[in-house]
Design a protein around this motif. Structure first.
Motif, short mmCIF file in Angstrom:
data_model
loop_
_atom_site.label_atom_id
_atom_site.label_comp_id
_atom_site.label_asym_id
_atom_site.label_seq_id
_atom_site.Cartn_x
_atom_site.Cartn_y
_atom_site.Cartn_z
N ALA A 3 0.83 -1.20 0.00
CA ALA A 3 0.00 0.00 0.00
C ALA A 3 0.87 1.25 0.00
N ARG A 4 0.28 2.33 -0.50
CA ARG A 4 0.93 3.64 -0.45
C ARG A 4 0.25 4.45 0.64
N SER A 5 1.05 5.10 1.46
CA SER A 5 0.43 5.90 2.52
C SER A 5 1.22 7.18 2.77
N SER A 6 0.49 8.27 2.90
CA SER A 6 1.13 9.53 3.26
C SER A 6 0.88 9.86 4.73
N ARG A 7 0.42 8.88 5.47
CA ARG A 7 0.29 9.01 6.93
C ARG A 7 0.97 7.83 7.59
N GLY A 8 1.32 7.98 8.83
CA GLY A 8 1.89 6.88 9.60
C GLY A 8 0.81 5.94 10.08
N PRO A 9 1.20 4.88 10.80
CA PRO A 9 0.21 3.93 11.29
C PRO A 9 -0.75 4.57 12.30
N LYS A 10 -1.97 4.09 12.30
CA LYS A 10 -2.94 4.54 13.30
C LYS A 10 -2.57 3.94 14.65
N SER A 11 -3.20 4.44 15.68
CA SER A 11 -2.82 3.98 17.03
C SER A 11 -3.25 2.54 17.30
N SER A 12 -4.15 2.01 16.49
CA SER A 12 -4.56 0.61 16.65
C SER A 12 -5.13 0.10 15.34
N GLY A 13 -5.23 -1.22 15.26
CA GLY A 13 -5.88 -1.84 14.09
C GLY A 13 -4.96 -2.09 12.92
N GLU A 14 -3.68 -1.72 13.06
CA GLU A 14 -2.76 -1.93 11.94
C GLU A 14 -1.50 -2.67 12.39
N SER A 15 -1.70 -3.56 13.37
CA SER A 15 -0.55 -4.23 13.97
C SER A 15 0.11 -5.23 13.02
N ALA A 16 -0.58 -5.60 11.96
CA ALA A 16 0.00 -6.57 11.02
C ALA A 16 0.82 -5.88 9.93
N MET A 17 0.91 -4.55 10.00
CA MET A 17 1.54 -3.78 8.92
C MET A 17 2.87 -3.16 9.36
N ASN A 18 3.76 -3.07 8.42
CA ASN A 18 4.98 -2.28 8.59
C ASN A 18 4.91 -1.05 7.68
N PHE A 19 5.17 0.10 8.27
CA PHE A 19 5.19 1.35 7.50
C PHE A 19 6.65 1.75 7.29
N TRP A 20 7.08 1.74 6.04
CA TRP A 20 8.46 2.06 5.69
C TRP A 20 8.52 3.48 5.18
N ALA A 21 8.97 4.39 6.02
CA ALA A 21 9.09 5.79 5.56
C ALA A 21 10.29 5.88 4.62
N PHE A 22 10.03 6.29 3.39
CA PHE A 22 11.11 6.43 2.42
C PHE A 22 11.34 7.90 2.05
N GLY A 23 10.53 8.78 2.58
CA GLY A 23 10.69 10.19 2.26
C GLY A 23 10.02 11.06 3.30
N LYS A 24 10.22 12.34 3.15
CA LYS A 24 9.67 13.29 4.10
C LYS A 24 9.00 14.43 3.33
N ASP A 25 8.01 15.02 3.98
CA ASP A 25 7.18 16.04 3.33
C ASP A 25 6.68 16.98 4.43
N GLY A 26 6.04 18.04 4.03
CA GLY A 26 5.38 18.93 4.97
C GLY A 26 4.01 19.28 4.42
N LEU A 27 3.19 19.90 5.22
CA LEU A 27 1.91 20.40 4.73
C LEU A 27 1.98 21.92 4.71
N VAL A 28 1.51 22.51 3.62
CA VAL A 28 1.47 23.97 3.55
C VAL A 28 0.02 24.45 3.53
N MET A 29 -0.20 25.55 4.21
CA MET A 29 -1.50 26.20 4.16
C MET A 29 -1.49 27.10 2.93
N VAL A 30 -2.54 27.00 2.11
CA VAL A 30 -2.55 27.79 0.87
C VAL A 30 -3.84 28.57 0.73
N THR A 31 -3.69 29.73 0.08
CA THR A 31 -4.84 30.49 -0.40
C THR A 31 -4.62 30.73 -1.89
N TRP A 32 -5.62 31.22 -2.55
CA TRP A 32 -5.50 31.43 -3.99
C TRP A 32 -6.33 32.66 -4.36
#
Lengths: 380, 194
Positions: free
Chosen positions: A129-158
């Motif tokens: 799976a592709r994910s732009s969020r980390g694991p939730k606090s529960s319910g995803e114990s069978a998964m490994n999340f491999w962070a391969f990159g880093k990003d930020g969120l920007v607030m935008v107006t137009w």
């Protein structure tokens, strides 16, 4: 012994011997505890829109990576004997362990959102799976999340709304509807603020919710498209085209990577500073920008896992699960472990580096890497 | 003036204008870095400079990056030749010209790649390629945009003494004010004593 029995015994013995020989050949020649099973599996991933362009490029690169010599004989008519492109089991150069040994074939399906992708993986409907969020606090114990990159969120107006600065309290106030007019923000002309929500399955929304401390779609003042749907992450086009949404009073959030890399999605969006900090690769790398996140390649733990501080990814040995593990290792191994791309002659590490630039992400900073050049975050 | 001469003059003018417009195509940008050389103390590993640009597209995102290789080099590749962590992306403005503070690094690329920008006398770590001339590159819309990019080379100069913590723009007015106040009290004291 009758002739028929002799022939039968010889066939059985021959089969056993060849089977033993094959097993021993595979065992001896197997490059590592790998997905090497001589079959070029078809492997499918789904999930995040934000990481879709990066993963598409990575999959193509991995599909091209070096591997075994293939059986190129014309296929027989029967599908059961079809072996075109599979590994030859004799005379292999099994010392090349660094590419895509089986020539497994990876493809990403169209984005459905990070959470939908993780659920599809959990259900066994896809192989990763592709994910732009980390694991939730529960319910995803069978998964490994491999962070391969880093990003930020920007607030935008137009539109005609000039970008300024927002504090975290102001962003929270805008999305919980306690700040409703732009005149409450320093330096801004008056106008009713229209905080736009986002597709609920989005990892970009999950990250923003986590930053806010509440659901960004929950405020009474929040806006959706005039169709009633929340816009997909990072794409300003539907907001600009919407004749009901205010062009000068709207506010939204985007992946900084997408904002930088895809001007067609960005349209006329302008990023604001947050708590006086501009989003830059440097401020995201050193976490001085207030809204940062990792982006993830997600596998089942049984398919791909790693000992602490090891770049060696262990888990499934064959089939699409083994292939998913091999892709994980390809994404996470350091420069020295990569081979050259057969088409460009450049190291696959360099080729991957170009994908980071093209899609706006940065590699995980050295201080935050745990396994190879990735950061492993096990699901809980 | 004879008609033929007028025609020739107009043709010449058109030629000059044509050449001029070819020499400076629309959208050509410029960038400068101030100060340059960048003065650093012996132990200083980063410095703030002002990158100023002109000629970029109006109201379009600006990309300012630090690169080890000139864009005039045919092998220039922004992903391999520019720092992944050192760029900034200020919002564009209507003029397509603006300036921004840029932190330049002295030493290995902050992203950990095997190159860096160094002062001439610096010793690069093992495995790190030393560049004593680096480049600030600007472009618009996308970091990959090679149509409107421009660059300026910069170098480091290592000062032998301490760099004052307060710049002259602050120190001079403060000293001037102190001198004026001193003069005022001196005159007042003399007036009182008289």
């Amino acid at each position: 012994m009758k002739l028929k029995s002799l022939i039968g015994a010889a066939l059985v013995a021959g089969t056993l011997l060849s089977g033993t020989a094959m097993t021993s050949m595979a065992g001896a020649a197997s490059p590592e505890p790998s997905g090497w099973d001589d079959v070029n599996d078809r492997v499918v991933g789904t999930g995040s829109d934000t990481t879709y362009p990066f993963m598409q490029r990575t999959e193509q690169l991995f599909n091209q990576a070096t591997g075994c010599d293939t059986d190129n004989a014309s296929p027989a008519a029967s599908p059961a004997t079809y072996n075109l492109g599979k590994c030859l089991t004799v005379g292999q150069n099994a010392t090349n362990v660094l590419g895509n040994w089986d020539h497994d074939v990876f493809a990403s399906t169209y984005p459905t959102g990070s959470s939908a992708g993780v659920v599809a993986l959990k259900n066994g409907q896809v192989d990763y799976a592709r994910s732009s969020r980390g694991p939730k606090s529960s319910g995803e114990s069978a998964m490994n999340f491999w962070a391969f990159g880093k990003d930020g969120l920007v607030m935008v107006t137009w539109g005609n709304r000039a970008a300024g600065n927002l504090t975290k309290a102001e962003i929270q106030g805008i999305y919980n509807c306690t700040i409703t007019d732009w005149s409450s923000i320093a330096g801004q002309a008056a106008g009713t603020i229209e905080p736009v929500g986002m597709n609920a399955s989005s990892g970009t929304k999950a990250t923003f919710d986590s930053y806010l401390g509440f659901d960004a779609n929950s405020g009474a003042c929040k806006k959706s498209l005039s169709t009633g749907a929340y816009p997909f992450e990072n794409d300003l086009k539907p907001l600009v085209a919407d004749t009901v949404l205010s062009q000068d009073n709207g506010i939204w959030w985007m992946s900084f990577a997408a904002y930088k890399a895809f001007s067609y999605q960005r349209q006329t969006a302008a990023a604001w500073t947050v708590d006086g900090k501009s989003a830059t690769a440097g401020t995201i790398a050193n976490n001085t920008y207030p809204i940062t996140r990792f982006i993830y390649h997600v596998t089942k733990k049984v398919d791909a896992t790693a000992a602490a501080a090891s770049a060696e990814i262990t888990g499934a040995d064959g089939g699409s699960a083994g292939a998913a593990r091999e892709l994980t290792e390809f994404m996470c191994k350091p420069s020295a472990s990569h081979t050259l791309n057969d088409y460009s002659g450049k190291s696959n590490y360099i080729e991957l580096g170009a994908f980071y630039t093209q899609t706006g992400f940065i590699r995980v900073p050295a201080a935050e890497q745990t396994n190879g050049i990735c950061k492993l975050v096990p699901g809980a | 003036m004879k008609p033929r001469l007028i025609v020739k003059s107009l043709a010449g003018l058109a030629l000059v204008l044509g050449v001029a417009s070819m020499a400076a195509p629309a959208g050509a940008s410029t960038v400068t870095v101030t100060p340059n050389p960048v003065t650093v103390t012996p132990d200083q590993t980063t410095a703030n400079v002002t990158a100023s640009w002109t000629g970029l597209a109006a109201n379009t995102l600006v990309f300012v990056d630090i690169c080890k290789k000139s864009i005039t080099d045919a092998t220039f590749d922004v992903s391999a030749d520019c720092g992944a962590y050192s760029g900034i992306t200020p919002n564009g403005n209507a003029a397509g010209a603006n300036s921004s503070v840029l932190e330049v690094f002295r030493g290995q690329d902050p992203a950990g790649e095997s190159w860096g920008c160094f002062a001439a006398g610096d010793q690069a770590p093992a495995g790190v390629t030393k560049y004593t001339t680096c480049y600030v590159r600007v472009t618009d819309n996308s970091v990959l945009n090679m149509d409107s990019d421009s660059e300026t080379a910069f170098t480091f100069s290592v000062s032998s003494g301490d760099v004052p913590e307060a710049p002259l723009t602050i120190l001079l007015p403060v000293l001037g004010t102190l001198a004026a106040l001193g003069g005022f009290f001196l005159i007042r004291r003399q007036t009182v004593s008289v």
